[in-house]
Write a protein that holds these residues in place. Structure first.
Motif, PDB file in Angstrom:
ATOM      1  N   ALA A 183     -19.936 -22.316  22.812  1.00  0.00           N
ATOM      2  CA  ALA A 183     -20.991 -23.229  23.232  1.00  0.00           C
ATOM      3  C   ALA A 183     -20.602 -23.964  24.516  1.00  0.00           C
ATOM      4  N   VAL A 184     -19.335 -24.354  24.613  1.00  0.00           N
ATOM      5  CA  VAL A 184     -18.874 -25.049  25.820  1.00  0.00           C
ATOM      6  C   VAL A 184     -18.960 -24.122  27.027  1.00  0.00           C
ATOM      7  N   ASN A 185     -18.527 -22.878  26.863  1.00  0.00           N
ATOM      8  CA  ASN A 185     -18.601 -21.926  27.971  1.00  0.00           C
ATOM      9  C   ASN A 185     -20.042 -21.713  28.416  1.00  0.00           C
ATOM     10  N   ASP A 186     -20.953 -21.607  27.467  1.00  0.00           N
ATOM     11  CA  ASP A 186     -22.367 -21.458  27.825  1.00  0.00           C
ATOM     12  C   ASP A 186     -22.865 -22.672  28.601  1.00  0.00           C
ATOM     13  N   MET A 187     -22.460 -23.849  28.130  1.00  0.00           N
ATOM     14  CA  MET A 187     -22.880 -25.088  28.776  1.00  0.00           C
ATOM     15  C   MET A 187     -22.384 -25.154  30.218  1.00  0.00           C
ATOM     16  N   LEU A 188     -21.121 -24.779  30.427  1.00  0.00           N
ATOM     17  CA  LEU A 188     -20.550 -24.855  31.769  1.00  0.00           C
ATOM     18  C   LEU A 188     -21.125 -23.783  32.698  1.00  0.00           C
ATOM     19  N   LYS A 189     -21.416 -22.608  32.149  1.00  0.00           N
ATOM     20  CA  LYS A 189     -22.028 -21.554  32.974  1.00  0.00           C
ATOM     21  C   LYS A 189     -23.364 -22.006  33.525  1.00  0.00           C
ATOM     22  N   LYS A 191     -24.057 -24.839  34.489  1.00  0.00           N
ATOM     23  CA  LYS A 191     -23.828 -25.838  35.536  1.00  0.00           C
ATOM     24  C   LYS A 191     -23.225 -25.244  36.797  1.00  0.00           C
ATOM     25  N   GLY A 192     -22.858 -23.948  36.774  1.00  0.00           N
ATOM     26  CA  GLY A 192     -22.359 -23.291  37.975  1.00  0.00           C
ATOM     27  C   GLY A 192     -20.875 -22.993  37.945  1.00  0.00           C
ATOM     28  N   ALA A 193     -20.424 -22.246  38.953  1.00  0.00           N
ATOM     29  CA  ALA A 193     -19.044 -21.766  39.019  1.00  0.00           C
ATOM     30  C   ALA A 193     -18.027 -22.899  39.094  1.00  0.00           C
ATOM     31  N   ALA A 194     -18.374 -23.973  39.786  1.00  0.00           N
ATOM     32  CA  ALA A 194     -17.434 -25.093  39.935  1.00  0.00           C
ATOM     33  C   ALA A 194     -17.089 -25.707  38.585  1.00  0.00           C
ATOM     34  N   ALA A 195     -18.069 -25.844  37.725  1.00  0.00           N
ATOM     35  CA  ALA A 195     -17.832 -26.433  36.407  1.00  0.00           C
ATOM     36  C   ALA A 195     -16.969 -25.520  35.556  1.00  0.00           C
ATOM     37  N   ILE A 196     -17.183 -24.198  35.672  1.00  0.00           N
ATOM     38  CA  ILE A 196     -16.417 -23.241  34.872  1.00  0.00           C
ATOM     39  C   ILE A 196     -14.943 -23.282  35.230  1.00  0.00           C
ATOM     40  N   SER A 197     -14.628 -23.408  36.528  1.00  0.00           N
ATOM     41  CA  SER A 197     -13.240 -23.361  36.993  1.00  0.00           C
ATOM     42  C   SER A 197     -12.522 -24.699  36.888  1.00  0.00           C
ATOM     43  N   ASP A 198     -13.233 -25.755  36.583  1.00  0.00           N
ATOM     44  CA  ASP A 198     -12.646 -27.093  36.516  1.00  0.00           C
ATOM     45  C   ASP A 198     -12.155 -27.388  35.098  1.00  0.00           C
ATOM     46  N   PRO A 199     -10.828 -27.483  34.885  1.00  0.00           N
ATOM     47  CA  PRO A 199     -10.320 -27.732  33.530  1.00  0.00           C
ATOM     48  C   PRO A 199     -10.774 -29.071  32.962  1.00  0.00           C
ATOM     49  N   ASP A 200     -10.978 -30.062  33.824  1.00  0.00           N
ATOM     50  CA  ASP A 200     -11.439 -31.360  33.346  1.00  0.00           C
ATOM     51  C   ASP A 200     -12.853 -31.256  32.782  1.00  0.00           C
ATOM     52  N   SER A 201     -13.692 -30.426  33.428  1.00  0.00           N
ATOM     53  CA  SER A 201     -15.062 -30.243  32.942  1.00  0.00           C
ATOM     54  C   SER A 201     -15.053 -29.642  31.546  1.00  0.00           C
ATOM     55  N   PHE A 202     -14.163 -28.664  31.331  1.00  0.00           N
ATOM     56  CA  PHE A 202     -14.078 -28.032  30.015  1.00  0.00           C
ATOM     57  C   PHE A 202     -13.633 -29.046  28.964  1.00  0.00           C
ATOM     58  N   SER A 203     -12.616 -29.822  29.287  1.00  0.00           N
ATOM     59  CA  SER A 203     -12.086 -30.800  28.337  1.00  0.00           C
ATOM     60  C   SER A 203     -13.133 -31.846  27.970  1.00  0.00           C
ATOM     61  N   GLN A 204     -13.845 -32.338  28.993  1.00  0.00           N
ATOM     62  CA  GLN A 204     -14.868 -33.347  28.742  1.00  0.00           C
ATOM     63  C   GLN A 204     -16.015 -32.792  27.906  1.00  0.00           C
ATOM     64  N   ALA A 205     -16.449 -31.566  28.241  1.00  0.00           N
ATOM     65  CA  ALA A 205     -17.544 -30.950  27.493  1.00  0.00           C
ATOM     66  C   ALA A 205     -17.126 -30.667  26.058  1.00  0.00           C
ATOM     67  N   MET A 206     -15.893 -30.221  25.879  1.00  0.00           N
ATOM     68  CA  MET A 206     -15.405 -29.926  24.529  1.00  0.00           C
ATOM     69  C   MET A 206     -15.334 -31.201  23.695  1.00  0.00           C
ATOM     70  N   ALA A 207     -14.841 -32.278  24.286  1.00  0.00           N
ATOM     71  CA  ALA A 207     -14.738 -33.537  23.552  1.00  0.00           C
ATOM     72  C   ALA A 207     -16.121 -34.031  23.117  1.00  0.00           C
ATOM     73  N   LYS A 208     -17.094 -33.912  24.005  1.00  0.00           N
ATOM     74  CA  LYS A 208     -18.454 -34.357  23.685  1.00  0.00           C
ATOM     75  C   LYS A 208     -19.073 -33.491  22.596  1.00  0.00           C
ATOM     76  N   LEU A 209     -18.880 -32.172  22.719  1.00  0.00           N
ATOM     77  CA  LEU A 209     -19.466 -31.263  21.737  1.00  0.00           C
ATOM     78  C   LEU A 209     -18.764 -31.383  20.386  1.00  0.00           C
ATOM     79  N   ARG A 210     -17.448 -31.586  20.414  1.00  0.00           N
ATOM     80  CA  ARG A 210     -16.691 -31.766  19.172  1.00  0.00           C
ATOM     81  C   ARG A 210     -17.175 -32.995  18.418  1.00  0.00           C
ATOM     82  N   GLN A 211     -17.439 -34.076  19.144  1.00  0.00           N
ATOM     83  CA  GLN A 211     -17.920 -35.296  18.507  1.00  0.00           C
ATOM     84  C   GLN A 211     -19.284 -35.057  17.852  1.00  0.00           C
TER      85      GLN A 211
END
Length: 274
Positions: A183-189, A191-211
Motif C-alpha cells: 500500500a505504501v509503494n502504491d501511495m508513493l508511486k 506521488k511521482g519518482a521523487a517520492a519513491i526514491s526518498d527514504p524519508d517519504s517511505f518512512s513517513q508514509a509507513m508510519a501514517k499507514l501503520r497508525q
C-alpha cells in the motif's frame, strides 16, 4: 455539508441494474472446491501488478471459471463487500473475483473520487469532515446493499462505525489483509519518482499507514472472512508472496465464502422445527 451532499450523490449516479449471466449449475455430487488449489494457466495474474488493472484486463482463465462455477451456486445473488487497506492488490483481486463469479464490480472510493475531483480531494474531505464522510458511506451502503450480485470494494468508512458494519451484514464481508509495504509503494508511486526514491517519504508514509491500520484492524477483523496474502502464500508452499497470483487469491476467497454459506445453511436447517 454541501460537499457531503455532493459526495453522497455519487453513489446514486451509476446505474444499479445488474445483468447476471446464468452460472453453471453444480452437479449433485459437487466436487470439493479444494480439489485443486493452484491455478495453472498460460498467463498467471500476479497478486500485485505495478498498477491497478481494468476489469477488461482481468480476464479469468478457463480453469478459474470452471472452479468458481462449482461453488457459485451456493451464494448466487449474495453481495460481497471487500474491506482492508486500500491498494492495487486489493482492488485487482476484487475485480478478478467479480469477473470470475459474473458479478458487477463497484468501488466506493472511485465513486467519491470521481465526484470530488481525485484522490487528494477525497483525502482532504475525509480529514476535514469525518462525520460527513461516514454519512456518505452509510448512504452508499444503504443503496448498494439492496443489490444482489455485486462485489463492492469498500473504503475505510465502511468499518468506522457500527451502522456501517451492520449494513455489511446484508452480504458477505471479506478482509483482504495485505502487507502494508504494498500500500505504501502504491501511495508513493502516485506521488511521482521523487517520492519513491526518498527514504524519508517511505518512512513517513509507513508510519501514517501503520497508525491507521492499527486503529482499524479490529474493525476489519469482524468481517465474515479474512484472507491474508502472506497466509495464502504459506498454504500454497510459496517462499514469498511474490509467487502468488490473483487467481490463487480468488480461489481462496471463493472457497472460504462457499464454506461460510454452507455453514450458515446448516445452522438454519438445524434451527428449523421438524
Amino acid at each position: 455539508m454541501a460537499m457531503a451532499m455532493r459526495a453522497a450523490a455519487a453513489f446514486f449516479s451509476p446505474s444499479v441494474s445488474v445483468s447476471v449471466s446464468p452460472s453453471t449449475s453444480p452437479s449433485p455430487k459437487q466436487r470439493s472446491f479444494f480439489s485443486t488449489r493452484r491455478i495453472h494457466n498460460h498467463r498467471r495474474l500476479r497478486a500485485f501488478p505495478a498498477t491497478e488493472l481494468t476489469l477488461e484486463e482481468l480476464n479469468p482463465s478457463v480453469a478459474l471459471l470452471r472452479k468458481t462455477a462449482e461453488a457459485v451456486g451456493d451464494f448466487r445473488k449474495t453481495p460481497i463487500y471487500i474491506v482492508g487497506t486500500d491498494c492495487n492488490a486489493k482492488r485487482n483481486i476484487a475485480k478478478l473475483l467479480a469477473n470470475s463469479i459474473i458479478y458487477r464490480y463497484l468501488c466506493s472510493e472511485d465513486l467519491l473520487e470521481d465526484v470530488l475531483g481525485g484522490k487528494d480531494a477525497l483525502a482532504a474531505f475525509r480529514e476535514s469532515d469525518e462525520k460527513g464522510y461516514l454519512e456518505v458511506e452509510t448512504e452508499g451502503l444503504k443503496q448498494l446493499t439492496s443489490m444482489g450480485s455485486l462485489v463492492l470494494c469498500c473504503g475505510d468508512g465502511a468499518v468506522m462505525n457500527s451502522t456501517n458494519l451492520g449494513l455489511l451484514r446484508h452480504g458477505v464481508s471479506i478482509w483482504i489483509d495485505v502487507p502494508l509495504e504494498l500500500a505504501v509503494n502504491d501511495m508513493l508511486k502516485s506521488k511521482g519518482a521523487a517520492a519513491i526514491s526518498d527514504p524519508d517519504s517511505f518512512s513517513q508514509a509507513m508510519a501514517k499507514l501503520r497508525q491507521r491500520y492499527d486503529d482499524l484492524k479490529e474493525r476489519y477483523a469482524v468481517s465474515d472472512v479474512t484472507v491474508s496474502l502472506q497466509n495464502v502464500a504459506s498454504q500454497l508452499g510459496y517462499s514469498s508472496i511474490d509467487s502468488l497470483s490473483l487467481e490463487d487469491m480468488v480461489v481462496e476467497i471463493v472457497s472460504r465464502i462457499e464454506k461460510l454459506i454452507q455453514a450458515k445453511a446448516m445452522m438454519e436447517a438445524a434451527g428449523k422445527p421438524e
